[in-house]
Design an enzyme around this catalytic site. Structure first.
Site, PDB file in Angstrom:
ATOM      1  N   HIS A  65       2.524   2.684 -10.486  1.00 34.94           N
ATOM      2  CA  HIS A  65       3.411   3.200  -9.442  1.00 34.94           C
ATOM      3  C   HIS A  65       4.807   2.591  -9.532  1.00 34.94           C
ATOM      4  CE1 HIS A  65      -0.534   3.481  -6.941  1.00 34.94           C
ATOM      5  NE2 HIS A  65      -0.380   4.556  -7.691  1.00 34.94           N
ATOM      6  N   LYS A  74       8.493  -7.116  -6.093  1.00 39.17           N
ATOM      7  CA  LYS A  74       7.169  -7.414  -5.557  1.00 39.17           C
ATOM      8  C   LYS A  74       6.726  -8.801  -6.019  1.00 39.17           C
ATOM      9  CE  LYS A  74       5.574  -2.632  -5.779  1.00 39.17           C
ATOM     10  NZ  LYS A  74       6.430  -1.885  -6.671  1.00 39.17           N
ATOM     11  N   TYR A 134       0.689  -8.535  -1.430  1.00 41.10           N
ATOM     12  CA  TYR A 134       2.005  -8.548  -2.049  1.00 41.10           C
ATOM     13  C   TYR A 134       3.120  -8.454  -1.025  1.00 41.10           C
ATOM     14  CZ  TYR A 134       1.279  -3.417  -1.956  1.00 41.10           C
ATOM     15  OH  TYR A 134       0.997  -2.122  -1.591  1.00 41.10           O
ATOM     16  N   LYS A 175      -3.854  11.478  -6.679  1.00 36.97           N
ATOM     17  CA  LYS A 175      -2.465  11.419  -7.128  1.00 36.97           C
ATOM     18  C   LYS A 175      -2.351  10.719  -8.483  1.00 36.97           C
ATOM     19  CE  LYS A 175       0.086   9.207  -4.234  1.00 36.97           C
ATOM     20  NZ  LYS A 175       0.932   8.734  -3.146  1.00 36.97           N
ATOM     21  N   ASP A 176      -3.078   9.611  -8.645  1.00 38.85           N
ATOM     22  CA  ASP A 176      -2.992   8.867  -9.900  1.00 38.85           C
ATOM     23  C   ASP A 176      -3.653   9.597 -11.067  1.00 38.85           C
ATOM     24  OD1 ASP A 176      -1.490   6.846  -8.791  1.00 38.85           O
ATOM     25  OD2 ASP A 176      -3.176   5.481  -8.502  1.00 38.85           O
TER      26      ASP A 176
END
Length: 191
Positions: A65, A74, A134, A175-176
């Protein structure tokens, strides 16, 4: 200083592996999971605005992503279990454009991975269960997500597929499953 920092891992500018100092005895341990002072002493000047946490079972692969307009730095870590975490350099003009780095992050090793803006990011859960935390430097914008195929041959991440599983057994979001290839990504952007 309560951390050690390996900078520019795998020759990729900006990627850092951070190892906090663990203070342990027969009762357990204590670590500072984040100290702005220590980060700044290492030249890592970030203003984190949001903390996120996810939980996933073995074989879940989240990624790769990135954010299109609202890019985020991040700082990632695992508080339970183990994941294989990957960052892919998507910075146009970078000498390592398209190059990736992967690292095992676990509750046991307590390592953290700093992924700057301009990278695609993802992880595969290799333990039975994992909790992933994260910090990010911009707020989440749900319509700003982009992705790359996790198994793109040009990026060629060697995901450590958990024992007893095959690539076909990996668990991806809908989606992935349809993320574009690296070539499609580059063509769309004229790179």
């Amino acid at each position: 200083m309560a951390i050690t920092v390996e900078k520019n891992v795998n020759g990729i500018e900006g990627l850092c592996v951070i190892t906090p100092k663990v203070f342990g005895d027969d009762r357990g341990y204590f670590i500072e999971t984040y100290s702005q002072r220590d980060m700044e002493a290492e030249g890592l000047n970030y203003t984190f605005v949001q903390d996120n946490q996810s939980a996933s079972k073995k074989g879940v692969l989240r990624g790769l992503h990135f954010q299109k307009e609202y890019a985020q730095d991040k700082l990632v870590r695992v508080i339970s279990g183990e994941v294989y975490d990957v960052a892919v350099d998507l910075r146009p003009g970078s000498p390592t454009f398209g190059k990736h780095y992967g690292i095992l992050l676990s509750a046991e090793n307590k390592k953290q991975f700093l992924v700057p803006k301009g990278f695609a990011h993802g992880f595969l859960v290799v333990s039975d269960f994992a909790e992933f935390c994260y910090k990010v430097t911009d707020f989440y914008h749900p319509n700003d997500e982009g992705g790359l195929a996790f198994d793109d041959p040009d990026i060629n991440v060697q995901w450590p597929i958990p024992e007893g599983m095959t690539k076909a057994d990996l668990i991806l979001s809908d989606k992935d499953k349809i993320n574009p290839s690296f070539k499609e990504y580059c063509a769309e952007r004229g790179l």
